[in-house]
Structures are given as C-alpha cells and as structure tokens.
Design a protein around this motif. Structure first.
Motif, PDB file in Angstrom:
ATOM      1  N   ASP A 184      14.874  29.475  63.896  1.00  0.00           N
ATOM      2  CA  ASP A 184      16.318  29.671  63.736  1.00  0.00           C
ATOM      3  C   ASP A 184      17.059  29.310  65.013  1.00  0.00           C
ATOM      4  OD1 ASP A 184      15.989  30.532  61.145  1.00  0.00           O
ATOM      5  OD2 ASP A 184      15.906  32.643  61.690  1.00  0.00           O
ATOM      6  N   ALA A 185      16.471  29.668  66.150  1.00  0.00           N
ATOM      7  CA  ALA A 185      17.090  29.339  67.435  1.00  0.00           C
ATOM      8  C   ALA A 185      17.152  27.837  67.617  1.00  0.00           C
ATOM      9  CB  ALA A 185      16.300  29.987  68.576  1.00  0.00           C
ATOM     10  N   TRP A 186      16.071  27.140  67.298  1.00  0.00           N
ATOM     11  CA  TRP A 186      16.072  25.696  67.506  1.00  0.00           C
ATOM     12  C   TRP A 186      17.018  25.002  66.527  1.00  0.00           C
ATOM     13  CZ3 TRP A 186      14.945  23.824  71.845  1.00  0.00           C
ATOM     14  CH2 TRP A 186      14.915  22.436  72.023  1.00  0.00           C
ATOM     15  N   THR A 187      17.123  25.497  65.320  1.00  0.00           N
ATOM     16  CA  THR A 187      18.092  24.944  64.370  1.00  0.00           C
ATOM     17  C   THR A 187      19.501  25.063  64.928  1.00  0.00           C
ATOM     18  OG1 THR A 187      16.702  25.503  62.482  1.00  0.00           O
ATOM     19  CG2 THR A 187      19.030  25.147  62.038  1.00  0.00           C
ATOM     20  N   PHE A 188      19.803  26.194  65.537  1.00  0.00           N
ATOM     21  CA  PHE A 188      21.103  26.410  66.174  1.00  0.00           C
ATOM     22  C   PHE A 188      21.318  25.406  67.298  1.00  0.00           C
ATOM     23  CE2 PHE A 188      23.521  28.552  69.590  1.00  0.00           C
ATOM     24  CZ  PHE A 188      24.718  28.775  68.923  1.00  0.00           C
ATOM     25  N   ILE A 189      20.274  25.190  68.108  1.00  0.00           N
ATOM     26  CA  ILE A 189      20.376  24.270  69.244  1.00  0.00           C
ATOM     27  C   ILE A 189      20.659  22.852  68.781  1.00  0.00           C
ATOM     28  CG2 ILE A 189      19.017  23.184  71.097  1.00  0.00           C
ATOM     29  CD1 ILE A 189      17.642  25.961  71.434  1.00  0.00           C
ATOM     30  N   THR A 190      20.021  22.419  67.683  1.00  0.00           N
ATOM     31  CA  THR A 190      20.195  21.040  67.217  1.00  0.00           C
ATOM     32  C   THR A 190      21.604  20.769  66.682  1.00  0.00           C
ATOM     33  OG1 THR A 190      19.403  21.556  64.968  1.00  0.00           O
ATOM     34  CG2 THR A 190      17.754  20.877  66.594  1.00  0.00           C
ATOM     35  N   LYS A 191      22.364  21.797  66.421  1.00  0.00           N
ATOM     36  CA  LYS A 191      23.696  21.625  65.839  1.00  0.00           C
ATOM     37  C   LYS A 191      24.800  21.454  66.872  1.00  0.00           C
ATOM     38  CE  LYS A 191      22.676  24.165  61.569  1.00  0.00           C
ATOM     39  NZ  LYS A 191      23.008  25.346  60.749  1.00  0.00           N
ATOM     40  N   HIS A 192      24.410  21.451  68.164  1.00  0.00           N
ATOM     41  CA  HIS A 192      25.426  21.400  69.221  1.00  0.00           C
ATOM     42  C   HIS A 192      25.030  20.426  70.324  1.00  0.00           C
ATOM     43  CE1 HIS A 192      27.345  24.936  67.457  1.00  0.00           C
ATOM     44  NE2 HIS A 192      26.135  25.435  67.349  1.00  0.00           N
ATOM     45  N   LYS A 193      26.025  20.008  71.075  1.00  0.00           N
ATOM     46  CA  LYS A 193      25.822  19.282  72.326  1.00  0.00           C
ATOM     47  C   LYS A 193      25.740  20.334  73.429  1.00  0.00           C
ATOM     48  CE  LYS A 193      28.493  15.740  73.282  1.00  0.00           C
ATOM     49  NZ  LYS A 193      29.714  14.971  73.679  1.00  0.00           N
ATOM     50  N   TRP A 194      24.876  20.077  74.448  1.00  0.00           N
ATOM     51  CA  TRP A 194      24.697  21.058  75.515  1.00  0.00           C
ATOM     52  C   TRP A 194      25.009  20.412  76.861  1.00  0.00           C
ATOM     53  CZ3 TRP A 194      24.232  25.888  73.915  1.00  0.00           C
ATOM     54  CH2 TRP A 194      23.803  26.079  72.596  1.00  0.00           C
ATOM     55  N   LYS A 195      26.162  20.798  77.420  1.00  0.00           N
ATOM     56  CA  LYS A 195      26.640  20.204  78.669  1.00  0.00           C
ATOM     57  C   LYS A 195      26.061  20.948  79.871  1.00  0.00           C
ATOM     58  CE  LYS A 195      30.843  18.669  78.787  1.00  0.00           C
ATOM     59  NZ  LYS A 195      32.326  18.544  78.796  1.00  0.00           N
ATOM     60  N   VAL A 196      25.664  20.209  80.879  1.00  0.00           N
ATOM     61  CA  VAL A 196      25.096  20.804  82.093  1.00  0.00           C
ATOM     62  C   VAL A 196      26.191  21.561  82.836  1.00  0.00           C
ATOM     63  CG1 VAL A 196      23.958  20.364  84.293  1.00  0.00           C
ATOM     64  CG2 VAL A 196      23.375  18.971  82.301  1.00  0.00           C
ATOM     65  N   ILE A 197      25.995  22.878  82.993  1.00  0.00           N
ATOM     66  CA  ILE A 197      26.982  23.671  83.728  1.00  0.00           C
ATOM     67  C   ILE A 197      26.389  24.328  84.974  1.00  0.00           C
ATOM     68  CG2 ILE A 197      28.479  24.099  81.747  1.00  0.00           C
ATOM     69  CD1 ILE A 197      27.206  26.828  81.432  1.00  0.00           C
ATOM     70  N   GLN A 198      25.057  24.274  85.089  1.00  0.00           N
ATOM     71  CA  GLN A 198      24.430  24.839  86.279  1.00  0.00           C
ATOM     72  C   GLN A 198      23.050  24.206  86.437  1.00  0.00           C
ATOM     73  OE1 GLN A 198      22.939  29.176  87.119  1.00  0.00           O
ATOM     74  NE2 GLN A 198      25.176  29.182  87.176  1.00  0.00           N
ATOM     75  N   ILE A 199      22.725  23.805  87.662  1.00  0.00           N
ATOM     76  CA  ILE A 199      21.436  23.173  87.920  1.00  0.00           C
ATOM     77  C   ILE A 199      20.923  23.623  89.286  1.00  0.00           C
ATOM     78  CG2 ILE A 199      22.585  21.067  88.766  1.00  0.00           C
ATOM     79  CD1 ILE A 199      20.223  19.479  87.526  1.00  0.00           C
ATOM     80  N   ASN A 200      19.766  24.255  89.275  1.00  0.00           N
ATOM     81  CA  ASN A 200      19.196  24.821  90.514  1.00  0.00           C
ATOM     82  C   ASN A 200      20.177  25.735  91.228  1.00  0.00           C
ATOM     83  OD1 ASN A 200      16.560  23.838  90.457  1.00  0.00           O
ATOM     84  ND2 ASN A 200      17.149  21.879  91.364  1.00  0.00           N
ATOM     85  N   GLY A 201      20.903  26.528  90.471  1.00  0.00           N
ATOM     86  CA  GLY A 201      21.818  27.510  91.049  1.00  0.00           C
ATOM     87  C   GLY A 201      23.172  26.980  91.445  1.00  0.00           C
TER      88      GLY A 201
END
Length: 239
Positions: free
Chosen positions: A123-140
């Motif tokens: 269910d979590a992965w199905t949710f993930i596939t339905k959206h674009k995920w923008k980088v908002i934090q990388i290595n703190g």
C-alpha cells in the motif's frame, strides 16, 4: 583468647556495616540524580545540528504541544523508522560533563507502545508511485535548487527523474522496507549552473548501487542509512 576473638568479630561486623552503608550511599547518590521520563518518538527522524550535522529524534513529552528535537542518544533503544514509540527512559545527570556534551545521559527503561504509522508494505509503494518526489533535503542540507525529483512508475521496476541538469533513470529492488538502486545513469547535457551541477552529482552518487531503508508520511518520502536520515523528498503532483 576469647577477648581477641570477640574483638575480631566486632571488627568484622563493623566492616560489614560500613560496606553496606557505603553501598547504600552510592546507590542513593546515583539514583538521586536519575529520574524516569515518558516520551513519544515520531516515526521519522529530522536533520539537526549539534556539534556537527546529524539526525535527531522528534519527541513529545507529557505537556508538549509540538514536536521537539532530541539531540542525545538513548542507550538500549533500537529505533526503526516508520514506527511511533512511547517509551520510558531514565535520565541521569552527569557529574563531569565533557565539552560539547549533554548534561544528562539517557537509558531505555521500557517500550510502552510501538505502532506503525502511515501506509504499509505494498500500500505504501502504491502511494509512492502516484506522486512525484522532489528533493528537499540531502545529507542534512536543503538544496537551493528545488527542481530535482524522482518518480517510480506503477507496475515497473524502474525509476525516473531529474537531477537539476539532466534526466536520471535506473532500476531498483524492493524488500520489505528497503530499496536497492541499480544501474543509475543520466543524460550528459552540459549545465552552467554550479549549484545544480553539485546537487545532481551528489544525488547520482547517493543513489548509485546504494541500499536504503525508507518510510513514507503524508507529505514526505524518507531514505535512511544506519538509522540516519540521508534523503528527504517532498510529495508533488505527477505531470
């Protein structure tokens, strides 16, 4: 002879009483500086800066209204991202506080509650596939450029995205709450923007042949290594 034995016996009794008294005083002194605290620990870590950049627990106490950052370690506590905990900890005041260290030490007394939060498994992965995920934090750190993103097309084992300058793509494998990336590559267009180049290079390096544990909240997708939050993505609509 009897007087000698009696004297030795009295000395032994005195020494035993003294030892018991000293043990009692040490026990009292130790526990006088300790108290039990109940706290709730959020299901995702947050980047924070103590002596150096690190990942912190987000906690609430009995009278807390908002989540607070908790900079210390809790001895004996095994944290798994994606779960919300209610725990009792023993807080003990240090006698000799090292430089740049907390005035207290913390040790787990018991786990009162452990509850998985958000979507689970498939269910979590199905949710993930339905959206674009923008980088908002990388290595703190929060990048100044917000154009980098990743997507995970439904019913496919490939990822696509944009690093800031070039399209990125590759494959991945899922196993429970872990994701392993493989074959990560990008197009090779030149980019004059130094910040975008740096972000793209860091993102590609992090994803290439790396394995992360992950969890997903309502608005964020979070990647961890060794229980440290290393990548955070913010939810956005698919184009």
């Amino acid at each position: 002879m009897n007087t000698f034995k009696s004297t030795e016996k009295m000395k032994t009794i005195f020494n035993l009483k003294t030892a018991v008294l000293l043990i009692g005083l040490v026990f009292f002194a130790t526990h006088a500086n300790a108290k039990t605290i109940r706290m709730t620990i959020k299901e995702e870590l947050a980047s924070c800066t103590g002596v150096a950049p690190q990942s912190c627990f987000q906690v609430k106490y009995k009278k807390s209204k908002d989540w607070e950052l908790f900079y210390s370690q809790i001895e004996g506590f095994d944290y798994t991202p994606g779960y919300r905990y209610v725990i009792d900890i023993i807080q003990t005041k240090r006698k000799n506080v090292p430089a740049d260290a907390s005035s207290y030490t913390y040790k787990l007394k018991r786990v009162v509650e452990k509850k998985q939060i958000g979507e689970k498994g498939a269910d979590a992965w199905t949710f993930i596939t339905k959206h674009k995920w923008k980088v908002i934090q990388i290595n703190g750190a929060e990048p100044t450029d917000t154009s980098a993103y990743v997507t995970f097309p439904a019913d496919m084992k490939t990822m696509n995205g944009f690093g800031g300058c070039n399209r990125i793509f590759g494959g991945y494998e899922l196993k429970e709450n872990t994701i392993k990336f493989k074959g990560i590559a990008s197009t090779l267009m030149a980019c004059a923007d130094e910040n975008k180049n740096k972000l793209e290079g860091t993102l590609l390096k992090m994803l290439t042949d790396n394995t992360f544990t992950y969890d997903v909240a309502d608005q964020t997708l979070n990647f961890y290594q060794d229980n440290k939050l290393v990548l955070m993505f913010g939810k956005a609509p698919l184009d």
